[in-house]
Design a protein around this motif. Structure first.
Motif, PDB file in Angstrom:
ATOM      1  N   ARG A 345      59.989  71.440  27.761  1.00 38.62           N
ATOM      2  CA  ARG A 345      61.050  70.470  28.320  1.00 38.62           C
ATOM      3  C   ARG A 345      60.678  69.506  29.085  1.00 38.62           C
ATOM      4  N   ASN A 346      61.806  68.397  28.755  1.00 39.89           N
ATOM      5  CA  ASN A 346      61.149  66.975  28.897  1.00 39.89           C
ATOM      6  C   ASN A 346      61.211  66.237  28.046  1.00 39.89           C
ATOM      7  N   SER A 347      60.419  66.943  26.997  1.00 38.56           N
ATOM      8  CA  SER A 347      59.256  66.497  25.779  1.00 38.56           C
ATOM      9  C   SER A 347      59.904  65.617  24.760  1.00 38.56           C
ATOM     10  N   ILE A 348      61.587  65.040  25.136  1.00 42.26           N
ATOM     11  CA  ILE A 348      62.140  64.484  24.334  1.00 42.26           C
ATOM     12  C   ILE A 348      63.013  63.202  25.111  1.00 42.26           C
ATOM     13  N   ASP A 349      62.237  62.476  24.945  1.00 38.68           N
ATOM     14  CA  ASP A 349      63.329  60.131  24.899  1.00 38.68           C
ATOM     15  C   ASP A 349      63.865  60.161  24.690  1.00 38.68           C
ATOM     16  N   LEU A 350      64.990  60.512  25.410  1.00 36.84           N
ATOM     17  CA  LEU A 350      66.780  59.908  24.135  1.00 36.84           C
ATOM     18  C   LEU A 350      66.524  58.629  23.942  1.00 36.84           C
ATOM     19  N   PHE A 351      65.518  57.689  24.983  1.00 34.27           N
ATOM     20  CA  PHE A 351      65.749  56.016  24.510  1.00 34.27           C
ATOM     21  C   PHE A 351      64.707  56.259  23.081  1.00 34.27           C
ATOM     22  N   LYS A 352      64.099  56.649  22.723  1.00 30.38           N
ATOM     23  CA  LYS A 352      62.883  57.086  21.487  1.00 30.38           C
ATOM     24  C   LYS A 352      63.695  57.583  20.152  1.00 30.38           C
ATOM     25  N   LEU A 353      64.386  58.348  21.210  1.00 34.25           N
ATOM     26  CA  LEU A 353      64.902  59.027  19.984  1.00 34.25           C
ATOM     27  C   LEU A 353      66.018  58.008  19.416  1.00 34.25           C
ATOM     28  N   LYS A 354      66.971  57.226  19.959  1.00 32.90           N
ATOM     29  CA  LYS A 354      67.332  56.071  19.497  1.00 32.90           C
ATOM     30  C   LYS A 354      67.339  55.531  18.776  1.00 32.90           C
ATOM     31  N   GLU A 355      65.713  55.582  18.116  1.00 32.35           N
ATOM     32  CA  GLU A 355      65.986  54.187  17.936  1.00 32.35           C
ATOM     33  C   GLU A 355      64.934  54.990  16.519  1.00 32.35           C
ATOM     34  N   TYR A 356      65.000  56.507  15.773  1.00 32.63           N
ATOM     35  CA  TYR A 356      65.046  56.992  14.920  1.00 32.63           C
ATOM     36  C   TYR A 356      66.291  57.499  14.211  1.00 32.63           C
ATOM     37  N   LEU A 357      67.335  56.918  15.372  1.00 34.09           N
ATOM     38  CA  LEU A 357      69.041  57.691  14.509  1.00 34.09           C
ATOM     39  C   LEU A 357      69.369  56.108  14.072  1.00 34.09           C
ATOM     40  N   LYS A 358      68.788  55.756  12.816  1.00 34.17           N
ATOM     41  CA  LYS A 358      68.848  54.921  11.610  1.00 34.17           C
ATOM     42  C   LYS A 358      70.273  54.920  11.102  1.00 34.17           C
ATOM     43  N   ALA A 359      70.899  53.711  10.570  1.00 35.30           N
ATOM     44  CA  ALA A 359      72.265  53.909   9.749  1.00 35.30           C
ATOM     45  C   ALA A 359      72.146  54.727   8.707  1.00 35.30           C
ATOM     46  N   GLY A 360      73.254  55.825   8.438  1.00 37.65           N
ATOM     47  CA  GLY A 360      72.891  56.443   6.794  1.00 37.65           C
ATOM     48  C   GLY A 360      72.563  57.903   6.822  1.00 37.65           C
ATOM     49  N   GLN A 361      71.817  58.633   6.148  1.00 32.01           N
ATOM     50  CA  GLN A 361      71.404  60.001   6.413  1.00 32.01           C
ATOM     51  C   GLN A 361      69.700  59.957   7.219  1.00 32.01           C
ATOM     52  N   SER A 362      69.690  59.960   7.589  1.00 27.75           N
ATOM     53  CA  SER A 362      68.589  59.669   8.931  1.00 27.75           C
ATOM     54  C   SER A 362      67.579  61.094   9.667  1.00 27.75           C
ATOM     55  N   ASP A 363      67.642  62.234   8.952  1.00 27.47           N
ATOM     56  CA  ASP A 363      66.891  63.042   8.872  1.00 27.47           C
ATOM     57  C   ASP A 363      65.363  62.698   8.609  1.00 27.47           C
ATOM     58  N   GLU A 364      65.320  62.401   8.000  1.00 27.24           N
ATOM     59  CA  GLU A 364      63.265  62.345   7.314  1.00 27.24           C
ATOM     60  C   GLU A 364      63.113  61.209   8.714  1.00 27.24           C
ATOM     61  N   GLU A 365      64.046  60.226   9.470  1.00 23.63           N
ATOM     62  CA  GLU A 365      63.845  59.607  10.335  1.00 23.63           C
ATOM     63  C   GLU A 365      63.325  60.127  11.407  1.00 23.63           C
ATOM     64  N   VAL A 366      64.191  61.604  11.655  1.00 27.53           N
ATOM     65  CA  VAL A 366      64.120  62.167  13.146  1.00 27.53           C
ATOM     66  C   VAL A 366      63.221  62.433  13.188  1.00 27.53           C
ATOM     67  N   LYS A 368      60.124  62.318  11.829  1.00 29.91           N
ATOM     68  CA  LYS A 368      58.960  60.741  12.009  1.00 29.91           C
ATOM     69  C   LYS A 368      59.189  61.528  13.818  1.00 29.91           C
ATOM     70  N   TYR A 369      60.280  61.550  14.530  1.00 28.87           N
ATOM     71  CA  TYR A 369      60.331  61.287  15.839  1.00 28.87           C
ATOM     72  C   TYR A 369      59.851  62.989  16.544  1.00 28.87           C
ATOM     73  N   VAL A 373      56.250  63.435  18.871  1.00 30.97           N
ATOM     74  CA  VAL A 373      56.517  64.444  19.920  1.00 30.97           C
ATOM     75  C   VAL A 373      55.583  65.451  20.108  1.00 30.97           C
ATOM     76  N   TYR A 374      54.827  65.907  18.679  1.00 31.83           N
ATOM     77  CA  TYR A 374      54.362  66.781  19.025  1.00 31.83           C
ATOM     78  C   TYR A 374      52.670  66.398  19.198  1.00 31.83           C
ATOM     79  N   LYS A 375      52.226  64.914  18.243  1.00 32.46           N
ATOM     80  CA  LYS A 375      51.135  64.712  18.064  1.00 32.46           C
ATOM     81  C   LYS A 375      50.549  63.884  19.511  1.00 32.46           C
ATOM     82  N   GLU A 376      51.581  63.379  20.409  1.00 36.47           N
ATOM     83  CA  GLU A 376      51.534  63.158  21.690  1.00 36.47           C
ATOM     84  C   GLU A 376      51.167  64.017  22.579  1.00 36.47           C
ATOM     85  N   MET A 377      51.676  65.416  22.412  1.00 33.68           N
ATOM     86  CA  MET A 377      51.484  66.288  22.855  1.00 33.68           C
ATOM     87  C   MET A 377      49.662  66.991  22.911  1.00 33.68           C
ATOM     88  N   SER A 378      49.733  66.727  21.486  1.00 34.47           N
ATOM     89  CA  SER A 378      48.708  67.263  20.559  1.00 34.47           C
ATOM     90  C   SER A 378      47.550  66.064  21.265  1.00 34.47           C
TER      91      SER A 378
END
Length: 466
Positions: A345-366, A368-369, A373-378
């Motif tokens: 819970r609350n692990s997702i920072d919506l403002f940081k997520l916003k930076e990964y929502l790139k124009a066009g197909q952005s699944d790979e970017e998301v 990465k986000y 998050v998992y690296k930071e928790m680890s």
């Protein structure tokens, strides 16, 4: 694979004693005879229900007399000093059994023994032997070993006031979900239970497993449901998903023919278009542009714009999305985000997520986000483990201080492990320790020093990463 055992007998104990053992509040029982270490048996409640929930293995059995400090023994168990004194007056000795308790996979209902009160503290035969395994211990190995050592040495509890507070909260947890969550957290903190046992799947969140399936609809899979209804189902679950992630949904925009599928007002404006099926139609970007500009012309140009639908977007759609600064993600990616939020819970920072929502197909970017998050928790989990390891080393030392560990001690121990990356300096370690010792996180405790280098930190609970 866990070895299985056949148990033909049960130890009859008062219901409160068994519940305390199952909750992890105690590891001790008071039988009326000496129990051989290694002996296995079910825990039989001395009431009319005769439902067996757990079994136990005796790890140690002590014979205590009135020379033992009953006040300390009382604080390490569930019995008052008066109760212990009364038992000693009746039988001169206390048989104190240290029990490693395991949950049964399901309740075992058995016929009630008519003379059950006479059997209190004694063994009874079961109508049918139980087949059990050690798959679900109430306490993990380390916690049980600590509690056993503490009881053997009669070392006073460090958190007696918190234990009393937990007992008060426990009575509220039956009817109040918020109190139950606090009760569960305190049990983990006190070492009375493991997070693996407490953290069961929430049936109210079962819907998160359907996000991708509802987005990848086809006529063959939904012969009984028209395209409009299939699309509405997906729109609804996307709204639920974004709300679960922390967005505020404006329900004045509910999609439908000619309508804007979704608009989020906080923490920043987000316009969305949802498409269920096999692929996203090429005109989707233009559709979102027209509807968003029509509905909220004051916000649309500067807002985040998101298209959620199946498959790889065509070149035409991607070009249009890039021109109008629209991100495109698949339902599977949205489901991964929601599951991350569900597990942590609350692990997702919506403002940081916003930076990964790139124009066009952005699944790979998301993706990465999500990985970030998992690296930071680890990293935080590793820091907690370091403090925990230092505590265990201190406990084994004859010069144990139990006063916590400095930033430098933590940094040296962390960097000495070759698997820990990145390597950290004192300032970075201190920042992490302060975060993890916040009352809002509660993974570590902090003893404030004269300056940040003399702050000391001690272990409270693990950070389990799912």
């Amino acid at each position: 694979m866990n070895q299985q055992f056949s148990i033909p007998t049960a130890l009859c104990l008062p219901v409160p004693d068994i519940e305390a053992l199952i909750q992890g509040r105690t590891i001790a029982a008071l039988p009326r005879m000496f129990i051989r270490p290694g002996q296995r048996f079910a825990l039989y409640p001395a009431d009319s229900s005769a439902s067996i929930k757990a079994w136990a293995k005796c790890e140690l059995c002590q014979i205590l007399d009135e020379t033992k400090p009953l006040e300390i023994l009382s604080k390490l168990t569930i019995w008052t000093p008066q109760v212990l004194k009364e038992i000693l007056q009746k039988q001169q000795y206390l048989f104190l059994a240290y029990l490693r308790v395991y949950q049964l996979p399901q309740l075992q209902e058995i016929s009630v023994n008519p003379n059950i009160q006479e059997k209190l503290g004694k063994f009874v035969s079961l109508p049918n032997s139980l087949t059990v395994s050690e798959a679900t211990p109430i306490l993990n190995d380390r916690t049980f070993a600590q509690r056993k050592h503490q009881l053997e040495k009669l070392e006073p509890s460090l958190y007696h006031e918190l234990e009393e507070l937990q007992s008060a909260i426990a009575s509220l947890s039956i009817s109040q979900p918020a109190a139950k969550q606090l009760d569960d957290d305190m049990k983990v903190f006190l070492g009375w239970s493991s997070e693996k046992l407490i953290k069961q799947p929430d049936p109210d969140l079962a819907w998160i497993n359907n996000i991708a399936a509802l987005g990848n609809r086809s006529k063959q899979e939904d012969e009984w449901k028209n395209n409009y209804q299939a699309g509405t189902d997906f729109e609804n679950i996307v709204r639920d998903s974004l709300e679960f992630l922390g967005f505020t949904i404006d329900y004045a925009h509910k999609g439908g023919a000619g309508g804007l599928d979704l608009f989020c007002s906080k923490p920043y404006p987000l316009f969305g278009e949802c498409k269920a099926g096999k692929k996203i139609p090429n005109p989707t970007a233009v559709q979102l542009l027209n509807l968003g500009t029509l509905r909220r012309p004051d916000l649309f140009n500067q807002a985040t714009k998101l298209i959620i639908g199946p498959g790889q977007a065509t070149t035409q759609l991607q070009d249009a999305a890039k021109v109008h600064n629209m991100a495109i993600i698949n339902p599977e990616t949205l489901e991964k985000l929601v599951k991350l939020q569900s597990n942590h819970r609350n692990s997702i920072d919506l403002f940081k997520l916003k930076e990964y929502l790139k124009a066009g197909q952005s699944d790979e970017e998301v993706e990465k986000y999500i990985d970030q998050v998992y690296k930071e928790m680890s990293l935080r989990s590793q820091i907690i483990t370091v403090v925990k390891e230092l505590s265990e080393q201190d406990n084994q030392s004859s010069k144990a201080t139990h006063q916590g560990f400095t930033v430098t001690e933590t940094r040296v121990h962390y960097n000495a492990n070759t698997t820990h990356n990145p390597k950290l300096n004192d300032e970075a370690v201190h920042d992490l320790l302060i975060e993890l010792s916040s009352p809002l996180t509660g993974y570590l405790g902090r003893i404030k020093g004269s300056d940040w280098k003399s702050d000391r930190f001690y272990f409270l609970r693990n950070l389990l990463i799912n």
